[in-house]
Enzyme design. Structure first.
Site, mmCIF file in Angstrom:
data_model
loop_
_atom_site.group_PDB
_atom_site.id
_atom_site.type_symbol
_atom_site.label_atom_id
_atom_site.label_comp_id
_atom_site.label_asym_id
_atom_site.label_seq_id
_atom_site.Cartn_x
_atom_site.Cartn_y
_atom_site.Cartn_z
ATOM 1 N N ARG A 46 0.852 -1.199 0.000
ATOM 2 C CA ARG A 46 0.000 0.000 0.000
ATOM 3 C C ARG A 46 0.885 1.245 0.000
ATOM 4 O O ARG A 46 0.607 2.215 -0.681
ATOM 5 C CB ARG A 46 -0.959 -0.003 1.198
ATOM 6 C CG ARG A 46 -1.682 1.325 1.376
ATOM 7 C CD ARG A 46 -2.989 1.264 2.162
ATOM 8 N NE ARG A 46 -2.941 0.417 3.345
ATOM 9 C CZ ARG A 46 -2.283 0.710 4.479
ATOM 10 N NH1 ARG A 46 -1.634 1.846 4.596
ATOM 11 N NH2 ARG A 46 -2.294 -0.139 5.490
ATOM 12 N N TYR A 98 -16.266 16.544 -15.346
ATOM 13 C CA TYR A 98 -16.668 15.136 -15.488
ATOM 14 C C TYR A 98 -17.788 14.789 -14.483
ATOM 15 O O TYR A 98 -17.720 15.196 -13.314
ATOM 16 C CB TYR A 98 -15.437 14.251 -15.254
ATOM 17 C CG TYR A 98 -15.724 12.777 -15.319
ATOM 18 C CD1 TYR A 98 -15.983 12.150 -16.534
ATOM 19 C CD2 TYR A 98 -15.756 12.000 -14.166
ATOM 20 C CE1 TYR A 98 -16.256 10.796 -16.586
ATOM 21 C CE2 TYR A 98 -16.022 10.643 -14.211
ATOM 22 C CZ TYR A 98 -16.277 10.050 -15.432
ATOM 23 O OH TYR A 98 -16.548 8.718 -15.476
ATOM 24 N N ASP A 170 -7.736 18.267 -14.664
ATOM 25 C CA ASP A 170 -8.030 16.916 -15.166
ATOM 26 C C ASP A 170 -7.647 16.910 -16.644
ATOM 27 O O ASP A 170 -8.330 17.504 -17.482
ATOM 28 C CB ASP A 170 -9.520 16.611 -14.954
ATOM 29 C CG ASP A 170 -9.892 15.202 -15.410
ATOM 30 O OD1 ASP A 170 -9.187 14.640 -16.267
ATOM 31 O OD2 ASP A 170 -10.912 14.674 -14.931
ATOM 32 N N LYS A 195 -8.467 5.897 -19.909
ATOM 33 C CA LYS A 195 -8.771 6.454 -21.230
ATOM 34 C C LYS A 195 -7.535 6.387 -22.141
ATOM 35 O O LYS A 195 -7.043 5.305 -22.379
ATOM 36 C CB LYS A 195 -9.334 7.870 -21.065
ATOM 37 C CG LYS A 195 -10.400 8.004 -19.954
ATOM 38 C CD LYS A 195 -11.660 7.216 -20.230
ATOM 39 C CE LYS A 195 -12.596 7.121 -19.029
ATOM 40 N NZ LYS A 195 -12.998 8.377 -18.421
HETATM 41 C C1 LIG Z 1 -13.390 8.745 -17.139
HETATM 42 C C2 LIG Z 1 -13.026 10.064 -16.589
HETATM 43 C C3 LIG Z 1 -12.806 10.234 -15.215
HETATM 44 C C4 LIG Z 1 -13.007 9.111 -14.207
HETATM 45 O O1 LIG Z 1 -12.073 8.102 -14.371
HETATM 46 P P1 LIG Z 1 -12.347 6.550 -13.958
HETATM 47 O O2 LIG Z 1 -11.079 5.896 -14.357
HETATM 48 O O3 LIG Z 1 -13.546 6.120 -14.746
HETATM 49 O O4 LIG Z 1 -12.619 6.534 -12.508
HETATM 50 C C5 LIG Z 1 -12.428 11.491 -14.783
HETATM 51 N N1 LIG Z 1 -12.287 12.526 -15.625
HETATM 52 C C6 LIG Z 1 -12.502 12.404 -16.945
HETATM 53 C C7 LIG Z 1 -12.324 13.580 -17.832
HETATM 54 C C8 LIG Z 1 -12.878 11.176 -17.480
HETATM 55 O O5 LIG Z 1 -13.103 11.059 -18.787
#
Ligand SMILES: *Cc1c(COP(=O)(O)O)cnc(C)c1O
Length: 377
Positions: A46, A98, A170, A195
């Protein structure tokens, strides 16, 4: 070294113990301690795991930050970063953030009396007016989802720095290949590695990159304390994805650009949202802060019926949530990512029943066009 080379050669490409050209998956929870009076690099997974650490060092280098941290999902990364703040702190969050971030902020952090203002960050004056005495940070996403709105990062960062605020970005839609907010002055960059960074629709993960040791220590304490860590197997999958980030992104972006132009000229399409099109209102600003327009775009059809028919008839592209994989994915925001948002809110943001989002994949362009043309009949 240029970015594409750094993806392959970043100091961890050869395993120090065996010479293997792939980082071993250290599937271990704990580590033998040879001398109880000495601290060692790893004592419990961890707190630190060698496979995860390679991923964390790699993403920190790619984003130009000081430290990287890998989490079990993008949302785990976002929630952990927001846990840096305390009750009574005020945060400014861009209004088309998001959906998962919107929910965690509204339903969870608000219960801990973190004060939040959602506002249109594409309007720098609105951001300035939104700053209060207790404001601690601005949370941004550009291009935004699903309408690819562009925030002027340099201007907002300048405003934030004048007021001593942190900027959290983000960067999921762009990846560090196309946009590196820390180089522009941001303090924390977050990714859903699910992604483009993972890139193959086969792993859920989140990454955080931090500038400055003090902030890094806070994020590390939350990572180690909350424990929303990424496992070694998933860390390895994301490391593998990173090696091809540039070639994937180049091809997907090229497809997306051509598709945006093709859609803009299609008689069943009312509007295309893609920052690579010169008519996009944020195009100039976007291209001043990013090295490309990415592989996500949205469009509105001439009526709701055409959109629904498209979703039913599209074959080659997958109908799914998520984005950034090798395959083209189409999604219908009103029924998928934004289904839980009240209709009035959605409409105010332009998320209407004729809106479709596409994450363009690695298919051959001609096959994509053929599929889309049929689905738009
Ligand atoms: C998918 C996404 C998230 C969340 O990510 P997860 O891996 O699904 O928890 C956050 N911000 C953006 C812009 C995203 O496309």
């Amino acid at each position: 070294m240029k970015f594409g080379t750094k993806l392959i050669h970043n100091g961890n490409e050869i395993d120090k113990h065996t010479g293997a050209l792939s980082v071993p998956i250290y599937q271990a929870s704990t580590y033998h301690q040879t001398d109880i009076d000495k601290t060692q690099d790893y004592d419990y997974s961890r707190s630190g795991n060698p496979t995860r650490r390679v991923l964390e060092e790699t993403i920190a280098k790619l984003e130009g930050g000081d430290r990287g941290y890998a989490f079990a999902s993008g949302m785990a990364a976002i929630s952990s970063v927001l846990s840096v703040f305390s009750s009574g702190d005020h945060l400014i969050v861009c209004e088309d953030v998001y959906g998962g971030t919107y929910r965690i902020v509204n339903n969870f952090f608000s219960r801990f009396k973190v004060d939040i203002t959602f506002l249109d960050a594409t309007n720098v004056d609105a951001v300035r007016r939104g700053i209060k005495k207790n404001t601690k940070a601005i949370f941004l996403e550009t291009p935004s989802n699903p309408l690819l709105k562009i925030t002027d990062l340099k201007e907002v960062i300048k405003t934030a720095k004048e007021q001593g605020l942190l900027v959290i970005m983000d960067n999921t839609f762009m990846s560090p290949y196309l946009q590196r907010p820390i180089e522009l002055g941001a303090d924390i960059v977050i990714h859903s590695a699910t992604k483009f960074i993972g890139g193959h629709s086969d792993v859920i993960g989140g990454l955080v990159v931090v500038k400055g040791e003090e902030l890094a220590k806070s994020v590390y304490n939350i990572q180690n304390g909350f424990g929303a860590i990424l496992g070694p197997q998933d860390s390895w999958l994301i490391l593998r994805g990173i090696k091809t980030l540039k070639v994937r992104m180049d091809h997907q972006q090229n497809n997306a650009h051509r598709l945006a132009e093709w859609l803009a000229n299609h008689h069943k399409i009312a509007k295309v949202y893609y920052p690579g099109l010169p008519e996009h209102p944020g195009s100039r600003i976007h291209l001043s802060q990013a090295d490309g327009s990415g592989a996500v775009l949205s469009f509105k059809t001439i009526d709701d019926e055409t959109a629904r028919r498209f979703m039913k008839n599209v074959h080659l592209a997958a109908v799914a949530v998520s984005l950034g994989g090798v395959e083209t994915i189409v999604s219908y925001p009103v029924k998928m990512s934004h289904a839980s948002m009240p209709k009035a809110n959605r409409e105010r943001l332009g998320i209407t029943d004729d809106l479709i989002r596409i994450s363009v994949g690695l298919e051959e362009f001609d096959d994509l066009i053929q599929d889309f043309d049929c689905a738009l009949l």
